[in-house]
Design an enzyme around this catalytic site. Structure first.
Site, PDB file in Angstrom:
ATOM      1  N   ARG A   1     -18.041  39.133  -2.442  1.00  0.00           N
ATOM      2  CA  ARG A   1     -18.408  39.747  -3.759  1.00  0.00           C
ATOM      3  C   ARG A   1     -18.070  41.283  -3.421  1.00  0.00           C
ATOM      4  O   ARG A   1     -18.575  42.215  -2.993  1.00  0.00           O
ATOM      5  CB  ARG A   1     -19.894  39.631  -3.733  1.00  0.00           C
ATOM      6  CG  ARG A   1     -20.296  38.452  -4.326  1.00  0.00           C
ATOM      7  CD  ARG A   1     -21.874  38.229  -4.766  1.00  0.00           C
ATOM      8  NE  ARG A   1     -21.887  37.121  -5.726  1.00  0.00           N
ATOM      9  CZ  ARG A   1     -22.993  36.939  -6.198  1.00  0.00           C
ATOM     10  NH1 ARG A   1     -24.098  37.354  -5.916  1.00  0.00           N
ATOM     11  NH2 ARG A   1     -23.294  35.875  -7.329  1.00  0.00           N
TER      12      ARG A   1
ATOM     13  N   GLN B   1     -14.088  40.178  -8.813  1.00  0.00           N
ATOM     14  CA  GLN B   1     -15.076  39.895  -9.557  1.00  0.00           C
ATOM     15  C   GLN B   1     -14.898  38.847 -10.709  1.00  0.00           C
ATOM     16  O   GLN B   1     -15.386  37.995 -11.257  1.00  0.00           O
ATOM     17  CB  GLN B   1     -15.469  41.170 -10.310  1.00  0.00           C
ATOM     18  CG  GLN B   1     -16.253  42.033  -9.462  1.00  0.00           C
ATOM     19  CD  GLN B   1     -16.633  43.522 -10.012  1.00  0.00           C
ATOM     20  OE1 GLN B   1     -16.252  43.749 -11.175  1.00  0.00           O
ATOM     21  NE2 GLN B   1     -17.694  44.205  -9.687  1.00  0.00           N
TER      22      GLN B   1
ATOM     23  N   ASP C   1     -15.462  35.509  -9.222  1.00  0.00           N
ATOM     24  CA  ASP C   1     -16.899  35.010  -8.874  1.00  0.00           C
ATOM     25  C   ASP C   1     -17.411  34.093  -9.656  1.00  0.00           C
ATOM     26  O   ASP C   1     -18.284  34.304 -10.661  1.00  0.00           O
ATOM     27  CB  ASP C   1     -17.534  36.392  -8.951  1.00  0.00           C
ATOM     28  CG  ASP C   1     -19.021  36.177  -8.163  1.00  0.00           C
ATOM     29  OD1 ASP C   1     -19.463  35.224  -8.060  1.00  0.00           O
ATOM     30  OD2 ASP C   1     -19.438  37.305  -7.947  1.00  0.00           O
TER      31      ASP C   1
ATOM     32  N   SER D   1     -21.373  34.117 -10.098  1.00  0.00           N
ATOM     33  CA  SER D   1     -21.981  35.298 -10.918  1.00  0.00           C
ATOM     34  C   SER D   1     -21.703  34.621 -12.487  1.00  0.00           C
ATOM     35  O   SER D   1     -22.597  34.609 -13.288  1.00  0.00           O
ATOM     36  CB  SER D   1     -21.295  36.498 -10.909  1.00  0.00           C
ATOM     37  OG  SER D   1     -21.235  36.967  -9.709  1.00  0.00           O
TER      38      SER D   1
ATOM     39  N   TYR E   1     -26.532  40.964  -1.811  1.00  0.00           N
ATOM     40  CA  TYR E   1     -27.688  40.195  -1.691  1.00  0.00           C
ATOM     41  C   TYR E   1     -28.931  41.187  -0.952  1.00  0.00           C
ATOM     42  O   TYR E   1     -28.662  41.940  -0.195  1.00  0.00           O
ATOM     43  CB  TYR E   1     -27.479  38.859  -0.635  1.00  0.00           C
ATOM     44  CG  TYR E   1     -26.415  37.873  -1.501  1.00  0.00           C
ATOM     45  CD1 TYR E   1     -26.805  37.330  -2.402  1.00  0.00           C
ATOM     46  CD2 TYR E   1     -25.420  37.727  -0.731  1.00  0.00           C
ATOM     47  CE1 TYR E   1     -25.988  36.463  -3.153  1.00  0.00           C
ATOM     48  CE2 TYR E   1     -24.439  37.105  -1.370  1.00  0.00           C
ATOM     49  CZ  TYR E   1     -24.699  36.236  -2.428  1.00  0.00           C
ATOM     50  OH  TYR E   1     -23.831  35.273  -3.048  1.00  0.00           O
TER      51      TYR E   1
END
Length: 377
Positions: free
Chosen positions: A122, A127, A130, A133, A226
């Protein structure tokens, strides 16, 4: 000979998504790659074979997998699917290796280069790749709708001839991608929303969506976006303070999950007992055990007048858009490895190195390797 990229039909129970939608399949074809589609692969996501104008349709999975140089999937493959692939081929998709160790060992034997979408780091550069997500956003959206559907109360404030009905109170635990999407959707439906996350940095994001941030005095920023695991003392403090807010909720949405690990239990039975009759819990962490002690994965149960819903594979319920988002993640991930239509793996690239599960018979992901070697000893 051009590289052959295959899109098999998903075989996991209840899986309606497809790895590539027609538009992204066409983009791969434009790079000089030959795209193969198993007959009916996109039907459950409402993409008929005819829509894949740049792909060659193959009747069955065995023929498709035996021909492919690259296989893209959504759900983890079965051992049978891996065994049908060419030795040394490449596969990209979700693997959940900590659960499917038999699949990992099959990948080793076939010397498959496997890239796990859940292992993509991440970082800013990744992005657009991902998939965790993109699919979590679908889950958060659906969670708010599930809560509104199961609730015995209206979400928005209503002024009627029979009087004014106050808006429902929604509490969201976890302000990651899923939580933020749940907040945004619940707000659009007119609910009053409160949200909690152990990462204090999420306050600004929560408040920007019009929700109130719950500050319990517990902070647990961790690595990779996280939260770190709380100490026993912090857990006790968290639950005591959180119980007051949960007791006032009409709908509680929990989203706290970490890939490859058991979901933390944030809502014990005692806390559920303190909730108002008719309240609803939507536990998005049900697949990894659940954030609520009473959650039954894949089921809806009622305890003391509180409805607890533990949905599984939520993204598959919005199969068309979830597939489109996932397909773009795959395209953005794979195309840097395919300059001029040829496979070239740059192991100095942290995205490639960290997301690789197996390569040339070796398990490259350290946690998975330790798990399997530990089970053998």
């Amino acid at each position: 000979m051009p590289i052959k990229l295959a899109i098999p039909k998903e075989t996991a129970r209840g899986e309606r998504r497809v790895a590539l939608d027609p538009s992204v399949a066409a983009r791969f074809a434009q790079t000089g790659i030959e795209v193969l589609l198993q007959k009916g692969a996109g039907n459950e996501a409402h993409f008929p074979d005819e829509a894949y104008t740049e792909a060659r349709v193959v009747e069955d999975a065995k023929a498709l997998l035996g021909e492919a140089d690259i296989v893209v999937k959504v759900a983890p493959p079965t051992v049978e699917e891996v065994n049908q692939m060419k030795d040394g081929a490449l596969m990209a998709g979700f693997f959940h290796a900590h659960i499917h160790t038999d699949v990992v060992q099959a990948l080793q034997k076939k010397k498959i280069t496997a890239f796990a979408m859940e292992l993509i780091p991440r970082i800013s550069r990744a992005q657009s790749m991902d998939a965790l997500s993109s699919q979590a956003a679908v889950g958060g959206y659906k969670a708010a709708l599930m809560g509104a559907d199961l609730s015995c109360r209206f979400f928005p404030m209503l002024t009627t001839a029979a009087g004014t009905i106050r808006p429902a109170k929604v509490v969201v635990i976890g302000a990651g991608v899923a939580g933020l999407q749940a907040i945004a959707t619940a707000r659009r439906l007119g609910a009053l929303v409160e949200a909690y996350d152990v990462r204090s940095a999420t306050r600004e994001q929560v408040e920007s969506l019009g929700a109130r941030f719950i500050d319990l005095g517990v902070q647990a920023e961790g690595e990779g976006g996280y939260a770190r695991e709380l100490t026993d003392e912090e857990k006790a403090q968290q639950q005591e303070a959180l119980a007051q807010h949960v007791a006032q909720a009409d709908v509680l949405i929990t989203t706290a999950a970490v890939p490859g690990r058991q979901a933390p239990v944030l809502i014990p039975q005692k806390m559920v007992s303190g909730m108002k009759p008719g309240a609803v819990i939507i536990d998005l962490a049900a697949e990894s055990g659940g954030n609520c002690e009473l959650t039954k994965p894949g089921k809806t149960v009622t305890r003391g007048g509180v409805t607890i819903h533990g949905p599984e594979n939520v993204a598959s319920q919005v199969a068309l858009h979830a597939s489109e988002m996932y397909a773009k993640n795959l395209f953005n991930f794979l195309t840097p490895m395919l300059p001029e239509g040829r496979l070239k793996l740059n192991w100095d690239d942290e995205v490639i190195a960290q997301s690789c599960l197996t390569h040339e018979g070796a398990i490259r992901h350290e946690a998975t390797r330790s798990l399997i070697e530990g089970a053998k000893s």
